[in-house]
Design a protein around this motif. Structure first.
Motif, PDB file in Angstrom:
ATOM      1  N   SER A   6      11.424   8.135  -4.987  1.00  0.00           N
ATOM      2  CA  SER A   6      10.435   7.058  -5.151  1.00  0.00           C
ATOM      3  C   SER A   6      10.356   6.198  -3.890  1.00  0.00           C
ATOM      4  O   SER A   6       9.283   5.692  -3.541  1.00  0.00           O
ATOM      5  N   ASP A   7      11.484   6.025  -3.168  1.00  0.00           N
ATOM      6  CA  ASP A   7      11.465   5.298  -1.887  1.00  0.00           C
ATOM      7  C   ASP A   7      10.614   6.057  -0.868  1.00  0.00           C
ATOM      8  O   ASP A   7       9.838   5.462  -0.123  1.00  0.00           O
ATOM      9  N   ARG A   8      10.766   7.391  -0.827  1.00  0.00           N
ATOM     10  CA  ARG A   8       9.969   8.199   0.095  1.00  0.00           C
ATOM     11  C   ARG A   8       8.482   8.136  -0.272  1.00  0.00           C
ATOM     12  O   ARG A   8       7.622   8.041   0.591  1.00  0.00           O
ATOM     13  N   ALA A   9       8.181   8.185  -1.574  1.00  0.00           N
ATOM     14  CA  ALA A   9       6.778   8.113  -2.019  1.00  0.00           C
ATOM     15  C   ALA A   9       6.167   6.759  -1.642  1.00  0.00           C
ATOM     16  O   ALA A   9       5.004   6.677  -1.206  1.00  0.00           O
ATOM     17  N   ARG A  10       6.956   5.694  -1.779  1.00  0.00           N
ATOM     18  CA  ARG A  10       6.453   4.374  -1.394  1.00  0.00           C
ATOM     19  C   ARG A  10       6.240   4.287   0.104  1.00  0.00           C
ATOM     20  O   ARG A  10       5.267   3.731   0.588  1.00  0.00           O
ATOM     21  N   ALA A  11       7.136   4.901   0.886  1.00  0.00           N
ATOM     22  CA  ALA A  11       6.985   4.919   2.341  1.00  0.00           C
ATOM     23  C   ALA A  11       5.732   5.696   2.733  1.00  0.00           C
ATOM     24  O   ALA A  11       4.995   5.301   3.652  1.00  0.00           O
ATOM     25  N   GLU A  12       5.459   6.797   2.027  1.00  0.00           N
ATOM     26  CA  GLU A  12       4.233   7.553   2.298  1.00  0.00           C
ATOM     27  C   GLU A  12       3.006   6.691   2.040  1.00  0.00           C
ATOM     28  O   GLU A  12       2.044   6.702   2.804  1.00  0.00           O
ATOM     29  N   ASP A  13       3.039   5.933   0.958  1.00  0.00           N
ATOM     30  CA  ASP A  13       1.908   5.057   0.633  1.00  0.00           C
ATOM     31  C   ASP A  13       1.700   4.003   1.715  1.00  0.00           C
ATOM     32  O   ASP A  13       0.571   3.696   2.091  1.00  0.00           O
ATOM     33  N   VAL A  14       2.792   3.431   2.217  1.00  0.00           N
ATOM     34  CA  VAL A  14       2.685   2.419   3.277  1.00  0.00           C
ATOM     35  C   VAL A  14       2.097   3.048   4.533  1.00  0.00           C
ATOM     36  O   VAL A  14       1.221   2.467   5.190  1.00  0.00           O
ATOM     37  N   LEU A  15       2.537   4.251   4.869  1.00  0.00           N
ATOM     38  CA  LEU A  15       1.993   4.927   6.051  1.00  0.00           C
ATOM     39  C   LEU A  15       0.519   5.277   5.872  1.00  0.00           C
ATOM     40  O   LEU A  15      -0.283   5.123   6.796  1.00  0.00           O
ATOM     41  N   LYS A  16       0.159   5.740   4.699  1.00  0.00           N
ATOM     42  CA  LYS A  16      -1.249   6.063   4.428  1.00  0.00           C
ATOM     43  C   LYS A  16      -2.118   4.812   4.550  1.00  0.00           C
ATOM     44  O   LYS A  16      -3.210   4.845   5.106  1.00  0.00           O
ATOM     45  N   ALA A  17      -1.630   3.689   4.021  1.00  0.00           N
ATOM     46  CA  ALA A  17      -2.386   2.435   4.128  1.00  0.00           C
ATOM     47  C   ALA A  17      -2.506   2.007   5.588  1.00  0.00           C
ATOM     48  O   ALA A  17      -3.572   1.563   6.038  1.00  0.00           O
ATOM     49  N   GLY A  18      -1.431   2.149   6.357  1.00  0.00           N
ATOM     50  CA  GLY A  18      -1.474   1.788   7.772  1.00  0.00           C
ATOM     51  C   GLY A  18      -2.447   2.659   8.542  1.00  0.00           C
ATOM     52  O   GLY A  18      -3.171   2.192   9.424  1.00  0.00           O
ATOM     53  N   TYR A  19      -2.489   3.954   8.218  1.00  0.00           N
ATOM     54  CA  TYR A  19      -3.424   4.862   8.885  1.00  0.00           C
ATOM     55  C   TYR A  19      -4.855   4.518   8.479  1.00  0.00           C
ATOM     56  O   TYR A  19      -5.767   4.502   9.310  1.00  0.00           O
ATOM     57  N   ALA A  20      -5.083   4.246   7.213  1.00  0.00           N
ATOM     58  CA  ALA A  20      -6.426   3.914   6.732  1.00  0.00           C
ATOM     59  C   ALA A  20      -6.933   2.615   7.338  1.00  0.00           C
ATOM     60  O   ALA A  20      -8.133   2.459   7.580  1.00  0.00           O
ATOM     61  N   GLU A  21      -6.044   1.675   7.616  1.00  0.00           N
ATOM     62  CA  GLU A  21      -6.436   0.397   8.213  1.00  0.00           C
ATOM     63  C   GLU A  21      -6.596   0.496   9.724  1.00  0.00           C
ATOM     64  O   GLU A  21      -6.989  -0.474  10.373  1.00  0.00           O
ATOM     65  N   GLY A  22      -6.235   1.637  10.305  1.00  0.00           N
ATOM     66  CA  GLY A  22      -6.362   1.807  11.747  1.00  0.00           C
ATOM     67  C   GLY A  22      -5.158   1.310  12.518  1.00  0.00           C
ATOM     68  O   GLY A  22      -5.218   1.154  13.737  1.00  0.00           O
ATOM     69  N   ARG A  23      -4.039   1.100  11.879  1.00  0.00           N
ATOM     70  CA  ARG A  23      -2.835   0.623  12.553  1.00  0.00           C
ATOM     71  C   ARG A  23      -2.047   1.780  13.185  1.00  0.00           C
ATOM     72  O   ARG A  23      -1.210   1.556  14.046  1.00  0.00           O
ATOM     73  N   LEU A  24      -2.309   2.999  12.724  1.00  0.00           N
ATOM     74  CA  LEU A  24      -1.619   4.172  13.247  1.00  0.00           C
ATOM     75  C   LEU A  24      -2.655   5.197  13.698  1.00  0.00           C
ATOM     76  O   LEU A  24      -3.692   5.364  13.059  1.00  0.00           O
ATOM     77  N   SER A  25      -2.355   5.900  14.774  1.00  0.00           N
ATOM     78  CA  SER A  25      -3.218   7.014  15.194  1.00  0.00           C
ATOM     79  C   SER A  25      -2.884   8.219  14.335  1.00  0.00           C
ATOM     80  O   SER A  25      -1.855   8.257  13.646  1.00  0.00           O
ATOM     81  N   LYS A  26      -3.726   9.238  14.404  1.00  0.00           N
ATOM     82  CA  LYS A  26      -3.499  10.443  13.612  1.00  0.00           C
ATOM     83  C   LYS A  26      -2.187  11.121  14.027  1.00  0.00           C
ATOM     84  O   LYS A  26      -1.393  11.531  13.168  1.00  0.00           O
ATOM     85  N   HIS A  27      -1.937  11.192  15.314  1.00  0.00           N
ATOM     86  CA  HIS A  27      -0.715  11.837  15.824  1.00  0.00           C
ATOM     87  C   HIS A  27       0.536  11.076  15.360  1.00  0.00           C
ATOM     88  O   HIS A  27       1.503  11.675  14.858  1.00  0.00           O
ATOM     89  N   GLU A  28       0.513   9.722  15.479  1.00  0.00           N
ATOM     90  CA  GLU A  28       1.661   8.921  15.069  1.00  0.00           C
ATOM     91  C   GLU A  28       1.876   9.000  13.555  1.00  0.00           C
ATOM     92  O   GLU A  28       3.000   9.074  13.064  1.00  0.00           O
TER      93      GLU A  28
END
Length: 163
Positions: A6-28
């Motif tokens: 569940s910690d990993r799933a939550r981390a995935e959600d945080v990363l997905k939100a960061g990518y969707a907001e433009g805080r992360l590039s596709k490569h990162e």
């Protein structure tokens, strides 16, 4: 401390939100997602999410908002019902005015005054309440006034003939 699924799933959600907001590039984003799946401790997840707004620790729940219903701009005049509204009734004074007006010639004009009074009352009530019967009230008024006018002419003629 070891990370749970569940910690990993939550981390995935945080990363997905960061990518969707433009805080992360596709490569990162791809690199961090690969590290999330291979992370074994909570510290490794924390390192992957530390620079993102939601971070590795859970956010406190927001205070519950009180629900205030929006005021209705209007209130329905009559709530909906599967039964149709009854048709408007005929005003009783209108019926009385018509009856008195029709009886005027047969009663020597005695009913002409009630016909006029009831006719005026009925027309006022019909306009105010929306009932039916305006035509009957008007007919009673006309017959009552015609009978009164006839009696006035007859009496005036008798008075002039007597002079």
């Amino acid at each position: 401390m070891r990370a749970s699924d569940s910690d990993r799933a939550r981390a995935e959600d945080v990363l997905k939100a960061g990518y969707a907001e433009g805080r992360l590039s596709k490569h990162e984003f791809d690199q961090r997602m690969a590290h999330v799946h291979s992370a074994t401790t909570y510290g490794e997840l924390h390192h992957l999410l530390a620079d993102l707004p939601q971070g590795p620790s859970p956010m406190p729940a927001p205070a519950p908002a009180t629900f205030q219903p929006a005021p209705m701009p209007y209130a329905p005049a009559r709530p909906w019902s599967p039964v149709p509204a009854p048709p408007p009734q005929t005003n009783g004074s209108a019926v009385g005015a018509l009856v008195c007006g029709v009886l005027c010639p047969f009663t020597w004009g005695v009913t002409s005054i009630p016909a006029v009074i009831l006719g005026h009352k009925a027309r006022s009530d019909v306009r105010r309440t929306g009932e039916k019967g305006d035509g009957m009230a008007l007919a009673g008024l006309i017959l009552g006034y015609l009978t009164l006018a006839g009696w006035m002419l007859l009496l005036f003629g008798i008075a002039i003939a007597g002079i």
